[in-house]
Design an enzyme around this catalytic site. Structure first.
Site, PDB file in Angstrom:
ATOM      1  N   LYS A  99       1.124  -1.009   0.069  1.00 14.66           N
ATOM      2  CA  LYS A  99      -0.013   0.058   0.032  1.00 14.66           C
ATOM      3  C   LYS A  99       0.784   1.166  -0.065  1.00 14.66           C
ATOM      4  O   LYS A  99       1.518   1.368   0.921  1.00 14.66           O
ATOM      5  CB  LYS A  99      -0.916   0.059   1.276  1.00 14.66           C
ATOM      6  N   ALA A 186      -9.656   5.715   3.784  1.00 12.73           N
ATOM      7  CA  ALA A 186      -9.699   6.603   4.418  1.00 12.73           C
ATOM      8  C   ALA A 186     -10.747   7.688   4.400  1.00 12.73           C
ATOM      9  O   ALA A 186     -11.456   7.797   3.427  1.00 12.73           O
ATOM     10  CB  ALA A 186      -8.238   7.646   4.448  1.00 12.73           C
ATOM     11  N   GLY A 187     -11.127   8.128   5.582  1.00  7.50           N
ATOM     12  CA  GLY A 187     -12.386   8.874   5.734  1.00  7.50           C
ATOM     13  C   GLY A 187     -13.627   8.485   6.132  1.00  7.50           C
ATOM     14  O   GLY A 187     -14.363   9.240   6.777  1.00  7.50           O
TER      15      GLY A 187
END
Lengths: 258, 68
Positions: A99, A186-187
């Site tokens: 990643k 993410a988020g």
């Protein structure tokens, strides 16, 4: 429901889960179990050589027969650092999957696109399977896909912010533009964010803080699993168009006063 | 001879190869799940024996930890 396939490898879940920030290792393992995931992320850090009770290797806790490991390059600010970290991960974990994270700023943790593209190019040349964490920018995503990345992982909102999908329209454009898997990374803050992302047609979601930081991580892990399944099913079912005015669902013929 | 190991300077009295050095730093622990970089180059385990450390070398020993 069809499975998530990245670089020819099939996963039974569309949820990729981070292993950080849980209250304790037991909760982490229970959360992974409840999430239904078979794909987890880890980080690469210096071994603590001073004390015997330094940070334990995560690999002593994770069963590799059960979970596919995705090492990240979190904390890297340049292509050079990220490439070296990916190579260290490959050596330590015997995997060429990475990643790829190249951060541009400490406060926002937004990706540095120029460094990210440079690192991706170098790692692809070195036979890595690259899954880049990137901005929700369709053009950057297209460049990463054209280069040969195995997936693109646009952010929904800043890492750990729990703000959800701040720009669903861009995620939708990315989905339309890109043929390789799109993973929202993410988020996500709660189950509805995950469902919304999946309804936009993305292939999967990577999350950590939303589960690990919840008051009840194990329950939240299960909620995320269900939300992702529901969102995917809704996407596949083809939602009705939105309209401003009503459209009666009961028959209008045969009303008693007509 | 001074060697930098994980950001800290260490003084070595005698010539040593990477294998001896890493084994010593790990305090007898099995060198499993770790990776070693010497001056920003990965040194695979198979090359540790033949890699002799020199003055001002920068060694990094890493492993996998929890991450997102």
């Amino acid at each position: 429901m069809s499975n998530l396939t990245i670089a020819g490898r099939e996963f039974k879940s569309r949820l990729i889960v981070g292993t950080s920030r849980y209250p304790d290792p037991h909760t982490m393992l229970q959360s992974l179990e409840a999430s239904g995931t078979d794909f987890v992320t880890v980080s690469i850090r210096r071994l603590n050589l001073k004390s015997a009770d330094g940070q334990e290797s995560i690999m002593n806790m994770i069963d590799r027969n059960k979970y596919w490991i995705l090492p990240n390059t979190a904390g890297c600010f340049t292509a050079k650092e990220a490439v070296l970290t990916a190579q260290l991960a490959r050596e330590a974990l015997e995997t060429n999957w990475v990643k790829l994270e190249v951060i541009g700023d400490d406060e926002t943790l937004f990706p540095d696109v120029t460094e990210l593209l440079k690192a991706a190019e170098q790692l692809l040349r070195d036979d890595f399977i690259v899954l880049p964490y990137c901005n929700d920018d369709p053009i950057t995503c297209r460049k990463l896909a054209d280069m040969g990345c195995a997936a693109v992982m646009p952010l929904g909102a800043p890492i750990g912010s729990g703000m959800g999908i701040r720009n669903p329209y861009n995620i939708q454009i990315i989905r339309d533009l890109i043929d390789i898997p799109v993973i929202v990374d993410a988020g996500v803050g709660t189950a509805s964010d995950a469902a919304l992302a999946m309804e936009l047609g993305v292939d999967g979601i990577l999350m950590n803080t939303a589960i690990a930081g919840a008051e009840h991580p194990v329950k939240m892990a299960e909620a995320m699993k269900l939300a992702i399944q529901a969102g995917r099913l809704a996407y596949k079912s083809g939602r009705i168009p939105k309209r401003l005015y009503a459209n009666a669902s009961s028959p209008v013929e045969g009303l008693i006063n007509s | 001879m001074n060697i930098k190991i994980n950001g800290e300077v260490l003084e070595l009295n005698e010539k040593t190869n990477l294998s001896e050095f890493v084994t010593h730093r790990l305090n007898g622990k099995e060198p499993r799940g770790i990776a070693v970089a010497l001056n920003d180059m990965i040194i695979p385990k198979s090359k540790w024996n033949e890699t002799i450390l020199s003055e001002n070398d920068n060694v990094e020993i890493v492993h996998a930890v929890q991450g997102g």
